[in-house]
Design a protein around this motif. Sequence first.
Motif, short mmCIF file in Angstrom:
data_model
loop_
_atom_site.label_atom_id
_atom_site.label_comp_id
_atom_site.label_asym_id
_atom_site.label_seq_id
_atom_site.Cartn_x
_atom_site.Cartn_y
_atom_site.Cartn_z
N VAL A 4 0.81 -1.21 0.00
CA VAL A 4 0.00 0.00 0.00
C VAL A 4 0.85 1.27 0.00
CG1 VAL A 4 -1.73 1.32 1.29
CG2 VAL A 4 -1.89 -1.17 1.19
N VAL A 5 1.81 1.35 0.90
CA VAL A 5 2.50 2.63 1.11
C VAL A 5 3.58 2.89 0.07
CG1 VAL A 5 3.85 3.99 2.75
CG2 VAL A 5 1.98 2.55 3.58
N LEU A 6 4.53 1.98 -0.07
CA LEU A 6 5.65 2.22 -0.98
C LEU A 6 5.24 2.35 -2.45
CD1 LEU A 6 8.41 -0.01 0.62
CD2 LEU A 6 8.09 2.47 0.82
N PRO A 7 4.21 1.61 -2.92
CA PRO A 7 3.80 1.82 -4.31
C PRO A 7 3.30 3.23 -4.61
CG PRO A 7 3.02 -0.30 -3.53
CD PRO A 7 3.55 0.43 -2.33
N LEU A 8 2.88 3.96 -3.56
CA LEU A 8 2.38 5.32 -3.76
C LEU A 8 3.43 6.40 -3.48
CD1 LEU A 8 -1.14 4.90 -2.14
CD2 LEU A 8 -0.68 5.40 -4.55
N PHE A 9 4.60 6.00 -2.99
CA PHE A 9 5.62 6.98 -2.67
C PHE A 9 6.13 7.63 -3.95
CE2 PHE A 9 10.18 7.81 -1.28
CZ PHE A 9 9.84 8.97 -0.58
N ARG A 10 6.08 8.97 -3.97
CA ARG A 10 6.48 9.79 -5.12
C ARG A 10 5.59 9.55 -6.33
NH1 ARG A 10 13.01 9.06 -4.20
NH2 ARG A 10 13.16 10.48 -2.42
N LYS A 11 4.40 8.98 -6.11
CA LYS A 11 3.46 8.76 -7.21
C LYS A 11 2.08 9.32 -6.90
CE LYS A 11 5.92 4.70 -8.91
NZ LYS A 11 5.85 3.25 -9.22
N LEU A 12 2.00 10.19 -5.90
CA LEU A 12 0.71 10.78 -5.53
C LEU A 12 0.34 11.91 -6.48
CD1 LEU A 12 1.26 11.07 -1.66
CD2 LEU A 12 -0.20 9.40 -2.82
N ASP A 13 -0.93 11.96 -6.83
CA ASP A 13 -1.47 13.11 -7.55
C ASP A 13 -1.97 14.13 -6.53
OD1 ASP A 13 -1.05 11.89 -10.05
OD2 ASP A 13 -2.98 10.83 -9.90
N ASP A 14 -2.22 15.35 -7.00
CA ASP A 14 -2.75 16.38 -6.10
C ASP A 14 -4.03 15.93 -5.43
OD1 ASP A 14 -0.63 18.01 -6.74
OD2 ASP A 14 -1.75 19.26 -8.17
N ALA A 15 -4.84 15.18 -6.17
CA ALA A 15 -6.12 14.72 -5.61
C ALA A 15 -5.92 13.67 -4.52
CB ALA A 15 -6.99 14.15 -6.73
N ASP A 16 -4.73 13.11 -4.42
CA ASP A 16 -4.45 12.08 -3.41
C ASP A 16 -4.04 12.67 -2.07
OD1 ASP A 16 -4.91 10.03 -5.26
OD2 ASP A 16 -2.82 10.05 -5.92
N ILE A 17 -3.90 14.00 -1.99
CA ILE A 17 -3.43 14.68 -0.78
C ILE A 17 -4.46 15.72 -0.38
CG2 ILE A 17 -1.56 16.01 0.28
CD1 ILE A 17 0.22 15.03 -2.08
N SER A 18 -4.83 15.75 0.88
CA SER A 18 -5.79 16.75 1.36
C SER A 18 -5.41 17.16 2.78
CB SER A 18 -7.22 16.20 1.32
OG SER A 18 -7.33 15.03 2.11
#
Length: 270
Positions: free
Chosen positions: A20-34
């Motif tokens: 879950v965590v490492l696959p998203l590291f440095r691959k987040l879109d703006d919509a993935d952060i709030s």
Amino acid sequence: MADTLLDDVAGLLRETADQVVLPLFRKLDDADISEKAPGELVTVADRRAEEMISATLRRMRPGSVVVGEEAVADDPALLEHLRGSGDVWLVDPVDGTSNFAAGRRPFALMVALLTDGEQVAAWVLDPLAGTLAVAREGEGSWLDGRPVRTDEAVPALDTLRGAAMTRFLPPESRARAEAGGERLGEVLPGQHCAGREYLDVLTGDQQFVLFWRTLPWDHAPGTLLVRAAGGTARRFDGADYRPADDGHGLLVAANDEVWAEVREALLGAG
């Protein structure tokens, strides 16, 4: 406590990091952060990791309660479980979310188990470094599978190295701490990841760390890790840290003598 519990939760954290965590590291879109509160970020990785960890912890120990950082953001009443009886899991799915969201290290996955309000087991995983620390009250701490003890030595004051999040202190205390820090060898600004700070006390990379904010999921795992390894984790007035306590201020050190010397240098003797 089941003999395999330390290994089972450690495996869960590694699995959650890998899936879950490492696959998203440095691959987040703006919509993935709030923002869940002003200045407090949350990402899809935080939420997905907490869901995975929480569901598995409930299966591991039926009847237990999970108090996760993101769940508390939605329902602050969950914190009342910390004052109750029975088994309560504290979960910080991604400690150091601001680092993670910015594509920086360090960040960590952390869990603590409380029974009748007392810390009985703890886990901190830094997935990028591959470092895992676990502890069981009364039995000790282990770092990457090996028993670990904090340093019993008391170095000269002007050689002590550690972190102090002075920017969060009240103005008068901040000024005193910044002035007192000149007496120490090196005062670091902090890594924006409590879990990594605790790991660095265990490894001896730093002899102390001072916090102002003391949210339970940030500090219940690390304080047990350090104490079980022979270190010290107390409020500024010398009271032991307890996850259910309200309040601010926490000083963690490799041993009692270092704690007292750093406290006097940064906060005064009163």
